[in-house]
Design a protein around this motif. Structure first.
Motif, PDB file in Angstrom:
ATOM      1  N   ASP A 180      -3.434  -8.262  -2.886  1.00  0.00           N
ATOM      2  CA  ASP A 180      -3.975  -7.096  -2.167  1.00  0.00           C
ATOM      3  C   ASP A 180      -5.434  -7.310  -1.796  1.00  0.00           C
ATOM      4  O   ASP A 180      -6.262  -6.390  -1.881  1.00  0.00           O
ATOM      5  CB  ASP A 180      -3.824  -5.818  -3.012  1.00  0.00           C
ATOM      6  CG  ASP A 180      -2.368  -5.509  -3.317  1.00  0.00           C
ATOM      7  OD1 ASP A 180      -1.499  -6.126  -2.683  1.00  0.00           O
ATOM      8  OD2 ASP A 180      -2.109  -4.660  -4.180  1.00  0.00           O
ATOM      9  N   ASP A 202      -3.624  -7.881   1.770  1.00  0.00           N
ATOM     10  CA  ASP A 202      -2.826  -6.672   1.573  1.00  0.00           C
ATOM     11  C   ASP A 202      -2.040  -6.315   2.823  1.00  0.00           C
ATOM     12  O   ASP A 202      -2.520  -6.460   3.943  1.00  0.00           O
ATOM     13  CB  ASP A 202      -3.727  -5.501   1.186  1.00  0.00           C
ATOM     14  CG  ASP A 202      -2.915  -4.338   0.654  1.00  0.00           C
ATOM     15  OD1 ASP A 202      -2.384  -4.483  -0.460  1.00  0.00           O
ATOM     16  OD2 ASP A 202      -2.786  -3.321   1.356  1.00  0.00           O
ATOM     17  N   GLU A 236       1.101 -10.752   3.297  1.00  0.00           N
ATOM     18  CA  GLU A 236       2.296 -10.056   2.805  1.00  0.00           C
ATOM     19  C   GLU A 236       2.687  -8.963   3.796  1.00  0.00           C
ATOM     20  O   GLU A 236       1.863  -8.494   4.578  1.00  0.00           O
ATOM     21  CB  GLU A 236       2.062  -9.469   1.408  1.00  0.00           C
ATOM     22  CG  GLU A 236       1.072  -8.326   1.358  1.00  0.00           C
ATOM     23  CD  GLU A 236       0.936  -7.653  -0.022  1.00  0.00           C
ATOM     24  OE1 GLU A 236       1.295  -8.249  -1.052  1.00  0.00           O
ATOM     25  OE2 GLU A 236       0.452  -6.509  -0.045  1.00  0.00           O
TER      26      GLU A 236
HETATM   27 MG    MG Z   1       0.157  -4.935  -1.736  1.00  0.00          MG
END
Ligand code: MG
Ligand code: C2E
Ligand code: MG
Ligand code: MG
Length: 279
Positions: A180, A202, A236
């Motif tokens: 993140d 993140d 991600e």
């Molecule tokens: Mg995350």
């Protein structure tokens, strides 16, 4: 404060007692029962190399049992377990399932690096490296087969302690990732000091990229930052082909997201890897 940390188990219990009053008793009982009977399920989501379109590793993500009367999102589960002092137990359940899965994959000819998420609350636990090490030796898995994902916000809470802990985990052989990244306001000085192997952007910024040029600039900056420190950068939450293309153009190293694969059961991964040819 040192003494408080030394007596960590009691410390966690004392903290949890304050929080428990806010949590419904039936939820707590259900969580305890699922943890005790080892019924948590694991899913695994590939991290794919942008250039070669091959699977580099997988991330283990915990799931509340699907057949349970209650439905519980993973974020709620983790948050509740942290607040009621059961995060150590959950982590050990997860870690052991991951190691068992790694051994099963290895027996099937797949030596897969697996990343496990470590909760912020756990970083103050003095026994953490020892507990992880013991599990590794029981399953006969080298630490180099395991990565630990730690959120940026968890790392900056107590920098001196975290730096020491990261070095201890690194010396044991674990891979380390800052999860993140971009949400925790860590300073560049700390990045230089931490013995980390990867930055993970993140998914909030990845989703924002399409509509917000500010988010796109943040993503570009994180990629540049990671590369300046010699670190691969993972994105991600990549869901769309155009996001993948944009990240590829920006020099992002690895992609994780529904575009390539949703988190899947361990048994499904071998077959998935066999059929995956970069999409
Ligand atoms: Mg995350
Ligand atoms: P995280 O580590 O940042 O994991 C990424 C989350 O994004 C996961 O949610 C994953 O399923 C989800 N995701 C992946 N690709 C996509 C995508 O393309 N689109 C969207 N919308 N979502 C995507 P999940 O599994 O619900 O986990 C949420 C968080 O809970 C994790 O965030 C992590 O912080 C924590 N967590 C999950 N498993 C564990 C665990 O075993 N232990 C601990 N301590 N925390 C865990
Ligand atoms: Mg993660
Ligand atoms: Mg993450």
């Amino acid at each position: 404060q040192k003494n408080a940390r030394r007596d960590n188990h009691k410390f966690l219990l004392a903290e949890s007692q304050q929080d428990l009053s806010n949590l419904p008793q039936d939820l707590l009982s259900a969580i305890e029962e699922v943890l005790d009977s080892n019924r948590l399920e694991m899913r695994y989501q590939p991290k794919v190399d942008v250039r070669t379109k091959t699977v580099v590793s997988v991330e283990a993500l915990v799931r509340w049992p699907a057949d349970h009367a209650l439905a519980l999102a993973t974020t709620v589960l983790i948050d509740t377990v942290e607040r009621c002092g059961l995060i150590e137990l959950l982590t050990m359940r997860v870690f052991n399932q991951v190691l068992a899965q790694h051994v099963a994959w290895r027996a099937a000819g797949m030596n897969m690096l697996v990343w496990v998420n470590l909760s912020a609350r756990l970083l103050s636990h003095e026994q953490l490296p020892k507990i992880l090490e013991r599990a590794l030796s029981i399953w006969n898995v080298p630490a180099s087969s395991i990565g630990l994902e730690i959120t940026e916000s968890a790392l900056i809470h107590d920098i001196e302690h975290t730096t020491n802990l990261l070095f201890e985990l690194k010396n044991l052989g674990f891979h380390l990732s800052i999860d993140d990244f971009g949400t925790g306001y860590s300073s560049l000085a700390y990045l230089r000091r931490f013995p980390i192997d990867e930055l993970k952007i993140d998914r909030m910024f990845i989703h924002g990229m399409t509509e917000s040029s500010a988010d796109k600039q943040i993503v570009q900056s994180i990629i540049g930052l990671g590369h300046n420190f010699g670190l691969p950068v993972v994105a991600e939450g990549v869901e769309e082909a155009h996001t993948l293309a944009a990240l590829e153009a920006m020099g992002c190293d690895q992609i994780q997201g529904y575009f390539f694969a949703k988190p899947m059961p361990g048994e499904a991964l071998i077959e998935w890897c066999r059929n995956f040819h970069g999409k």
